[in-house]
Structure formats: structure tokens, C-alpha cells
Write an enzyme that holds these catalytic residues in place. Sequence first.
Site, PDB file in Angstrom:
ATOM      1  N   SER A   1      24.642  50.571  66.413  1.00  0.00           N
ATOM      2  CA  SER A   1      24.520  51.881  67.050  1.00  0.00           C
ATOM      3  C   SER A   1      23.396  52.733  66.485  1.00  0.00           C
ATOM      4  O   SER A   1      22.995  53.700  67.112  1.00  0.00           O
ATOM      5  CB  SER A   1      25.854  52.628  66.931  1.00  0.00           C
TER       6      SER A   1
ATOM      7  N   HIS B   1      29.334  49.253  72.188  1.00  0.00           N
ATOM      8  CA  HIS B   1      28.090  49.819  72.726  1.00  0.00           C
ATOM      9  C   HIS B   1      27.401  48.864  73.700  1.00  0.00           C
ATOM     10  O   HIS B   1      26.354  49.202  74.242  1.00  0.00           O
ATOM     11  CB  HIS B   1      27.104  50.154  71.596  1.00  0.00           C
TER      12      HIS B   1
ATOM     13  N   LYS C   1      33.418  54.698  75.920  1.00  0.00           N
ATOM     14  CA  LYS C   1      31.955  54.801  76.034  1.00  0.00           C
ATOM     15  C   LYS C   1      31.547  54.567  77.495  1.00  0.00           C
ATOM     16  O   LYS C   1      31.855  55.399  78.341  1.00  0.00           O
ATOM     17  CB  LYS C   1      31.291  53.867  75.025  1.00  0.00           C
TER      18      LYS C   1
HETATM   19  C1  LIG Z   1      32.716  53.693  69.105  1.00  0.00           C
HETATM   20  C2  LIG Z   1      32.981  52.434  68.406  1.00  0.00           C
HETATM   21  C3  LIG Z   1      34.276  52.086  68.019  1.00  0.00           C
HETATM   22  C4  LIG Z   1      35.438  53.021  68.166  1.00  0.00           C
HETATM   23  O1  LIG Z   1      35.842  53.113  69.478  1.00  0.00           O
HETATM   24  P1  LIG Z   1      37.038  54.138  69.840  1.00  0.00           P
HETATM   25  O2  LIG Z   1      37.637  53.578  71.073  1.00  0.00           O
HETATM   26  O3  LIG Z   1      36.373  55.472  70.046  1.00  0.00           O
HETATM   27  O4  LIG Z   1      37.968  54.152  68.691  1.00  0.00           O
HETATM   28  C5  LIG Z   1      34.482  50.846  67.453  1.00  0.00           C
HETATM   29  N1  LIG Z   1      33.461  49.994  67.252  1.00  0.00           N
HETATM   30  C6  LIG Z   1      32.194  50.305  67.577  1.00  0.00           C
HETATM   31  C7  LIG Z   1      31.096  49.330  67.337  1.00  0.00           C
HETATM   32  C8  LIG Z   1      31.917  51.545  68.161  1.00  0.00           C
HETATM   33  O5  LIG Z   1      30.666  51.858  68.466  1.00  0.00           O
END
Ligand SMILES: *Cc1c(COP(=O)(O)O)cnc(C)c1O
Length: 396
Positions: A183, A211, A242
Site C-alpha cells: 500500500s 488493495h 476498499k
Molecule cells: C486495508 C487492509 C486490511 C484491513 O482491511 P479491513 O477490512 O479494513 O480490516 C488488511 N490487509 C490489507 C493489505 C489492507 O490494505
Amino acid sequence: MYDNFQKYLQKEIQQIKDDGLYKSERVIITPQSAAIKTKDEGDVLNFCANNYLGLADNKELIQAAKDAMDARGYGMSSVRFICGTGDLHKELEKRIAEFFGTEDTILYAACFDANGGVFEPLLGEQDAIISDALNHASIIDGVRLCKAKRFRYANADMADLEQQLIAAKDCRHRIICTDGVFSMDGNVAPIDKIYELANKYNALVMVDESHSAGVVGKTGRGTTEQYNLRGKVEILTGTLGKAFGGAVGGFTTGKKEIIEMLRQRSRPYLFSNSIPPMVAAAAIKTLDIITRDNKLQDTLHENTNYFVEKMKAAGFDIKPTQSAICAVMLYDAPLSQKFAAELSNEGIYVTGFYYPVVPKGQARIRVQVSAAHTHAQLDKCVEAFIKIGKKLGTLK
Ligand SMILES: *Cc1c(COP(=O)(O)O)cnc(C)c1O
């Protein structure tokens, strides 16, 4: 008793502020979207949401959620195995598996929980987890909760991964785990090479598609589409927070025995409430929308290329990206904060990152492109970058 503890906390908090690491929150007073209104800065263009496909305020999703709330009520008031399983939960699990070409899916309240609950039920002391150094905090925590031996390899470094696989060769089972997209840089993990090494050293593979789902691959089916490995990787985890509508929820999808075992033993699944039916319904609608045609995915890919090319042409140093994350490198930490603040004055909402979130001397502004951005909005962002770049001397 609280007096002492209060003083201790006040001192710690002051230290965070003195270190310049204190996080404050901007208050948004509109739906999440490309153009938002914040309480203090007014109207801004949003370039720091994970709203990759622009679905966070999508009318069809909102309607699906409303219909489900009318038909199935507000909450489930239970964990899944007692009385928290609805028909919408089952349908969503099936649809996620279809989307990724996997055998079965288990839902969680968040991907943080999916990652927190994936290792401990599957692996024990005799096993090994081999983890990319830049993996998400939730993978790191999940690994910590498991008794397996831990090995770490430098980000996407296949020579180092091979060394770690050799070091772990006497363990009973080995699993390589990696983020699909990292990210902070926007690079995609080399799943093709990881898969090859996994075969060579008899290891399983786990990829967190948070992502990458909806983003990577021609139709947004993630890293296994990109590398022609659909259905091959044993475990994928991901989020509904996301690209998939941005509400809440997570999942693990993959081989059916793995999912079956998680339903029996995964603690965040067994001991935490199931997602509301309206979220399941809207997530199903998301999958309808992104599988009935490829418009949003195409727009996202086109927008990302458009933005990156314009920024490069302007002379900015952009990390090579294969996702919708563009790291605009500034290197200097105070400069990254100043730059982000100046952009905010121009109505561009982005975040500057610096050590310890990224390595020392690697400060940057992260721009996240969305299918919801218009070319005019992308132009406005690039123009603001150029204006501030000239003002702060990073552009000639
Ligand atoms: C955003 C993210 C998470 C967490 O996701 P949530 O559903 O908001 O808990 C886990 N792993 C990665 C790689 C992320 O970017």
C-alpha cells in the site's frame, strides 16, 4: 490509581506530538466520493480514499442495502455458528468464490479479522510462516497469534524468499504470505515467482488482496488474474472496505478444506458478530456491477495511467506502480507534510507519509486514483502538484 496512569499517558501523547507523529482526523460531512466536503477545509477533491471503483456512494448499492434492511432487518445479533447466518451471507460467500475462482469463502467483520484468524487454526509449532517484510499490520498480528516458526523476507525479494524457504525446509508445512499490492509503493507482489518457489519448496501461498481486488488484473479479479493463477493460490484474504463498496467486512477464500477448518476454529469468526445483512446485500450488488461489464475497472486503469503519465511528464518522481496507488516521492519528511498541507489549501486531499510508515529518507505523498475521478479532477490534482512543486522547489 488513575492519576499516575493519566500522567503517564499525557506524557506519552506529548511525546507522539513532539515527534510529529500525532494523527488527527478530518471530518467529512458528505458521502465518501471523489469530491467531498470536510468540516474544516470545505470542498476538496479526495485522492486518499480506497474507493477505487467509486462505489462508496453508488446508488444501486445504497438501494440494495435499503431493500435488504427492509427485508432482513438491521443486525444479526449473533455470531455465524449460533444464529448469525443469513441467506445473504451464504450467497455472498458463494459469489466471492466465483469472483476469485476459488472453492469456498468465509466472511469476517473485517479483513483485519480475516488475517488475524487465518494462521492460528491452520498451523502449529512444527510449521513455518514466511512473510514479506512489508506485509500489512493485520498479517503481522495474525502471525503473532500463531505458534508456527516465523521467517521474514525483504519486500518482493525472491532471492531472499528462497533463502527463507531453505531455512524452513525441515518444518512440517510452510506457507508464504504476502500482500497482493503493497500500500505504500503500489507495487504488486510477484505472485508468479512466489508460486514457482512455493512449488519448488513445497509451500502453500496466502495473498491478501485488499488493495488488489477490483483493481489489479484486466477485470479486477486481483493478482491471480494478473499472473494467470486463478484457483491455484490456496488462500486469498480481502476486504469489503476498499474497492468493494467501502463499507465494512472481510473474507478468506480458497481451498474448501481450509475454509471448512476456519469455520470450526478461527477465533474472530467464532467469537465476533456477523456482518449486517444490508452489507452482504450491497456487496452482492457490487459483484453484480463489476461482473456485468468492465466499465469501472477500465475507467480506473485508464485514470491511473492518465494521472501517472501527466505527473511524470511534469517531472515528478513516481514509484513504478501496477495498482491505483501512486507514490509521489519527496524523500524529505517535513517537505512531505508541508506539501500535503499546501495541496489541501488547493482543495486536494492527500496524505504525506514518512518514517516509520515508510523507510527513512523515503517520504512521499500517496495518491489513490479512483474510477470516480473525472479527467478534469485528475487535471486539477496534477496542476496543484505542479504549483506546489514549483513553490516548494521540488520542480524546476
Ligand atoms: C486495508 C487492509 C486490511 C484491513 O482491511 P479491513 O477490512 O479494513 O480490516 C488488511 N490487509 C490489507 C493489505 C489492507 O490494505
